[in-house]
Design an enzyme around this catalytic site. Structure first.
Site, PDB file in Angstrom:
ATOM      1  CG  ASN A  76      -1.708   1.263   1.389  1.00  0.00           C
ATOM      2  OD1 ASN A  76      -1.728   2.094   0.478  1.00  0.00           O
ATOM      3  ND2 ASN A  76      -2.357   1.420   2.531  1.00  0.00           N
ATOM      4  CD1 TRP A  77       3.391   1.077  -3.069  1.00  0.00           C
ATOM      5  CD2 TRP A  77       3.293   2.345  -4.925  1.00  0.00           C
ATOM      6  NE1 TRP A  77       4.050   0.408  -4.072  1.00  0.00           N
ATOM      7  CE2 TRP A  77       4.014   1.160  -5.221  1.00  0.00           C
ATOM      8  CE3 TRP A  77       3.103   3.281  -5.944  1.00  0.00           C
ATOM      9  CZ2 TRP A  77       4.536   0.903  -6.495  1.00  0.00           C
ATOM     10  CZ3 TRP A  77       3.625   3.030  -7.211  1.00  0.00           C
ATOM     11  CH2 TRP A  77       4.331   1.856  -7.481  1.00  0.00           C
ATOM     12  CE  LYS A  78      -0.125   3.130   4.839  1.00  0.00           C
ATOM     13  NZ  LYS A  78      -0.087   3.208   6.288  1.00  0.00           N
ATOM     14  CG  HIS A 104      -5.806   1.932   5.193  1.00  0.00           C
ATOM     15  ND1 HIS A 104      -5.364   2.832   6.132  1.00  0.00           N
ATOM     16  CD2 HIS A 104      -4.797   1.048   5.001  1.00  0.00           C
ATOM     17  CE1 HIS A 104      -4.121   2.514   6.480  1.00  0.00           C
ATOM     18  NE2 HIS A 104      -3.757   1.429   5.813  1.00  0.00           N
ATOM     19  CD  GLU A 120      -2.916   5.456   6.782  1.00  0.00           C
ATOM     20  OE1 GLU A 120      -2.888   5.493   5.539  1.00  0.00           O
ATOM     21  OE2 GLU A 120      -2.004   4.937   7.461  1.00  0.00           O
ATOM     22  CD  GLU A 140      -3.450  -2.413   7.189  1.00  0.00           C
ATOM     23  OE1 GLU A 140      -2.348  -2.655   6.701  1.00  0.00           O
ATOM     24  OE2 GLU A 140      -4.070  -1.373   6.975  1.00  0.00           O
ATOM     25  N   GLY A 179       2.593   2.308  10.772  1.00  0.00           N
ATOM     26  CA  GLY A 179       3.550   3.399  10.629  1.00  0.00           C
ATOM     27  C   GLY A 179       4.272   3.761  11.914  1.00  0.00           C
ATOM     28  CB  SER A 188       5.250  -1.840  11.903  1.00  0.00           C
ATOM     29  OG  SER A 188       4.869  -0.488  12.127  1.00  0.00           O
ATOM     30  N   GLY A 236       5.183   1.241   4.629  1.00  0.00           N
ATOM     31  CA  GLY A 236       6.527   1.804   4.445  1.00  0.00           C
ATOM     32  C   GLY A 236       7.509   0.877   3.742  1.00  0.00           C
TER      33      GLY A 236
HETATM   34  P1  13P Z   1       3.097   0.357   7.650  1.00  0.00           P
HETATM   35  O1  13P Z   1       3.600  -0.946   7.064  1.00  0.00           O
HETATM   36  O2  13P Z   1       3.848   1.549   7.151  1.00  0.00           O
HETATM   37  O3  13P Z   1       2.961   0.282   9.127  1.00  0.00           O
HETATM   38  O4  13P Z   1       1.615   0.545   7.063  1.00  0.00           O
HETATM   39  C1  13P Z   1       0.723  -0.508   7.168  1.00  0.00           C
HETATM   40  C2  13P Z   1      -0.493  -0.155   6.409  1.00  0.00           C
HETATM   41  O5  13P Z   1      -1.249   0.712   6.791  1.00  0.00           O
HETATM   42  C3  13P Z   1      -0.747  -0.878   5.154  1.00  0.00           C
HETATM   43  O6  13P Z   1      -2.025  -0.630   4.679  1.00  0.00           O
END
Ligand code: 13P
Length: 249
Positions: A9-11, A96, A98, A167, A173, A211, A233
């Site tokens: 997931n590149w966000k 998600h 977020e 998640e 993150g 993470s 990440g």
């Molecule tokens: P991280 O791997 O950066 O913690 O993010 C996880 C995530 O939200 C994947 O959708």
């Protein structure tokens, strides 16, 4: 045994140049060592056409990070499932944390988005997870099962076509990963819930996200109910993403 699924997931990261460099690195690694798992990248909408071209003919499937619950019309800024389909999108993240946290997405909206993706022939990756406060209050299972129950009720028999990603919000993150035991316990509960909804759901892939990195992936992916990973990440660094893919073999 089902092949595992490793999805990046590149966000809201990337640029034309950065995406090209990232995918060139990943594709070079996969050419050297073919993946023994499914691989996908969920990219920002403006880059769907670019990434579709770059991954054409490779083992990498294209994903999107969100979808509108509406099919078309006066919804400024939104992107429909049909539009995603025009670019060969196979997976769509829905719910998600977020999106839930910063964009006010409710369980009902998330369920409607999952339905929209399914109706367009895509696989929704339904994200669920508890906050730190909810975990500390002992409410983890109740929260994730409530989030998933609304989707199960909305999609009916199509529940067998879902992917579910656990998640924990506190692990996203932060560099703080759920321990393999913590993640496995939640996955087992989600598996039980899915099986109770529909016997065919025993094979719905359950991904862990939060993470996950090159160092901890192997242990997490070794858990019996962890069928893959949703990587933030570490999916932005070719060497790390490739190591996670190798750990899923
Ligand atoms: P991280 O791997 O950066 O913690 O993010 C996880 C995530 O939200 C994947 O959708």
């Amino acid at each position: 045994m089902l092949q595992k699924l490793i999805a990046g997931n590149w966000k809201m990261n990337g640029s034309l140049a950065a995406n090209q460099a990232l995918l060139t690195g990943i594709l070079a690694g996969l050419a050297e060592r073919a993946p023994a798992c499914q691989v996908a990248v969920a990219v920002p909408a403006p880059y769907l056409a670019q990434v579709q071209q770059l991954v054409a003919g490779s083992a990498i499937a294209l994903g999107a990070q969100d979808v509108s619950q509406h099919a078309q019309g006066a919804f400024t800024g939104e992107v429909s499932a049909g539009m995603l389909g025009d670019f060969g999108v196979r997976y769509v993240l829905v719910g998600h944390s977020e999106r839930r946290q910063y964009h006010g997405e409710t369980d009902a909206v998330v369920a409607a988005k999952a339905q929209a993706a399914l109706a367009a022939g895509m696989t929704p990756i339904v994200c669920v997870g508890e906050t730190l406060q909810e975990r500390e209050a002992g409410a983890t299972d109740a929260v994730v099962q409530r989030q998933l129950a609304v989707v199960i009720a909305a999609v009916g028999a199509d529940v067998a076509r879902l992917v579910v990603a656990y998640e924990p919000v506190w692990a996203i993150g932060t560099g703080k990963t759920a321990s393999p035991e913590q993640a496995q316990a939640v996955h087992a509960a989600l598996r039980t819930q899915l099986r109770a909804a529909n016997a065919q759901c025993a094979s719905v892939p359950l991904l862990y996200g939060g993470s996950m990195n090159a160092a901890n992936a192997q242990q997490l992916l070794a858990q019996p109910d962890i069928d893959g990973g949703l990587i933030g990440g570490a999916a932005l660094k070719p060497a790390d993403f490739l190591q996670i893919i190798a750990a899923a073999a």
